[in-house]
Design a protein around this motif. Structure first.
Motif, short mmCIF file in Angstrom:
data_model
loop_
_atom_site.label_atom_id
_atom_site.label_comp_id
_atom_site.label_asym_id
_atom_site.label_seq_id
_atom_site.Cartn_x
_atom_site.Cartn_y
_atom_site.Cartn_z
N UNK A 45 19.28 -38.27 -15.14
CA UNK A 45 18.59 -39.48 -15.57
C UNK A 45 17.10 -39.24 -15.76
N UNK A 46 16.47 -38.58 -14.81
CA UNK A 46 15.03 -38.32 -14.91
C UNK A 46 14.71 -37.43 -16.11
N UNK A 47 15.56 -36.46 -16.38
CA UNK A 47 15.36 -35.61 -17.56
C UNK A 47 15.50 -36.41 -18.84
N UNK A 48 16.49 -37.31 -18.88
CA UNK A 48 16.67 -38.12 -20.10
C UNK A 48 15.50 -39.10 -20.29
N UNK A 49 14.92 -39.59 -19.22
CA UNK A 49 13.79 -40.51 -19.32
C UNK A 49 12.51 -39.83 -19.74
N UNK A 50 12.28 -38.62 -19.20
CA UNK A 50 11.00 -37.96 -19.40
C UNK A 50 11.03 -36.78 -20.38
N UNK A 62 11.64 -33.90 -19.40
CA UNK A 62 11.27 -32.74 -18.57
C UNK A 62 12.39 -32.48 -17.57
N UNK A 63 12.79 -31.23 -17.46
CA UNK A 63 13.85 -30.85 -16.53
C UNK A 63 13.29 -30.84 -15.10
N UNK A 64 13.95 -31.56 -14.20
CA UNK A 64 13.53 -31.62 -12.80
C UNK A 64 14.73 -31.38 -11.89
N UNK A 65 14.47 -30.78 -10.74
CA UNK A 65 15.47 -30.70 -9.69
C UNK A 65 16.71 -29.90 -9.96
N UNK A 66 16.64 -28.89 -10.79
CA UNK A 66 17.83 -28.08 -11.08
C UNK A 66 18.19 -27.16 -9.93
N UNK A 67 19.38 -26.56 -10.01
CA UNK A 67 19.81 -25.62 -8.97
C UNK A 67 18.84 -24.44 -8.84
N UNK A 68 18.67 -23.96 -7.63
CA UNK A 68 17.86 -22.77 -7.37
C UNK A 68 18.80 -21.66 -6.91
N UNK A 69 18.81 -20.56 -7.63
CA UNK A 69 19.61 -19.40 -7.24
C UNK A 69 18.76 -18.51 -6.36
N UNK A 70 19.23 -18.26 -5.14
CA UNK A 70 18.47 -17.47 -4.18
C UNK A 70 19.03 -16.07 -4.00
N UNK A 71 20.33 -15.91 -4.23
CA UNK A 71 20.99 -14.62 -4.06
C UNK A 71 22.19 -14.56 -4.98
N UNK A 72 22.59 -13.34 -5.32
CA UNK A 72 23.73 -13.16 -6.22
C UNK A 72 25.03 -13.64 -5.58
#
Length: 190
Positions: free
Chosen positions: A90-95, A97-107
């Motif tokens: 929702x925030x991405x569609x409003x603005x 701007x991509x926010x709060x996506x997944x963070x990959x820390x390890x394979x």
């Protein structure tokens, strides 16, 4: 927020939410207790990193709820962390701007969902199980802050409960044993 020890570039900073999770740490490494939840975690770690010096890495140790069967009784290093209580689409569609996506820390490693909700409702657990394996209240915030400061980060979780009915009681009953296991992990991985 409580910082014990001195942060230095040649050693990691151990970050935990509450004293109960750190009760059995016997280490000369610096330990930061942030308080529970994303805001406390963000504020505490950002304050410490902004003051400098930066540690060699941030290692978040803590308890987590299992969203799927078969995850209890083991330490889990997190491969991916998501923020489950932010409506990123929702925030991405409003603005735009991509926010709060997944963070990959390890394979490799399990997926952790972070949110400001102690999951104790079976319906909430089942909904989150479609996205992740474990749930906590600080991991995403800490990973995000460390990444923004260009400090490597690892999330290490021990399952304290099954994130369902009775989870609060189960956490209280299990946290001391979880703290012993997490302290053992630190001794084995220094």
């Amino acid at each position: 927020m409580q910082l014990t020890g001195t942060v230095a570039p040649d050693r990691p900073l151990l970050v935990l939410a509450v004293a109960e999770e750190a009760a059995h740490l016997d280490t000369d490494l610096p330990v930061l207790l942030t308080g529970m939840g994303k805001v406390n975690a963000t504020a505490a770690l950002a304050s410490v990193l902004a003051r400098g010096p930066l540690p060699s890495e941030v290692v978040n140790l803590g308890t987590a709820g299992a969203l799927r069967p078969g995850l209890q009784g083991r330490v889990h290093e997190i491969g991916t962390v998501i923020e489950h209580d932010l409506d990123a689409a929702l925030l991405t569609s409003l603005t735009g701007h991509h926010v709060g996506g997944p963070l990959t820390l390890a394979a490799e490693g399990v997926t952790l969902a972070t949110g400001d909700l102690f999951v104790s409702d079976p319906a909430a657990r089942d909904r989150l199980a479609e996205l992740a394996d474990l749930v906590d209240m600080e991991g995403y915030a800490l990973a995000s802050v460390a990444r923004r400061a260009d400090v490597p980060v690892r999330l290490v979780k021990y399952v304290s409960d099954e994130a369902g009915e009775g989870a609060a009681r189960a956490w209280r009953d299990a946290v001391d044993d979880c703290a012993k296991v997490l302290a053992g992990w630190v001794r084995d991985h220094r």
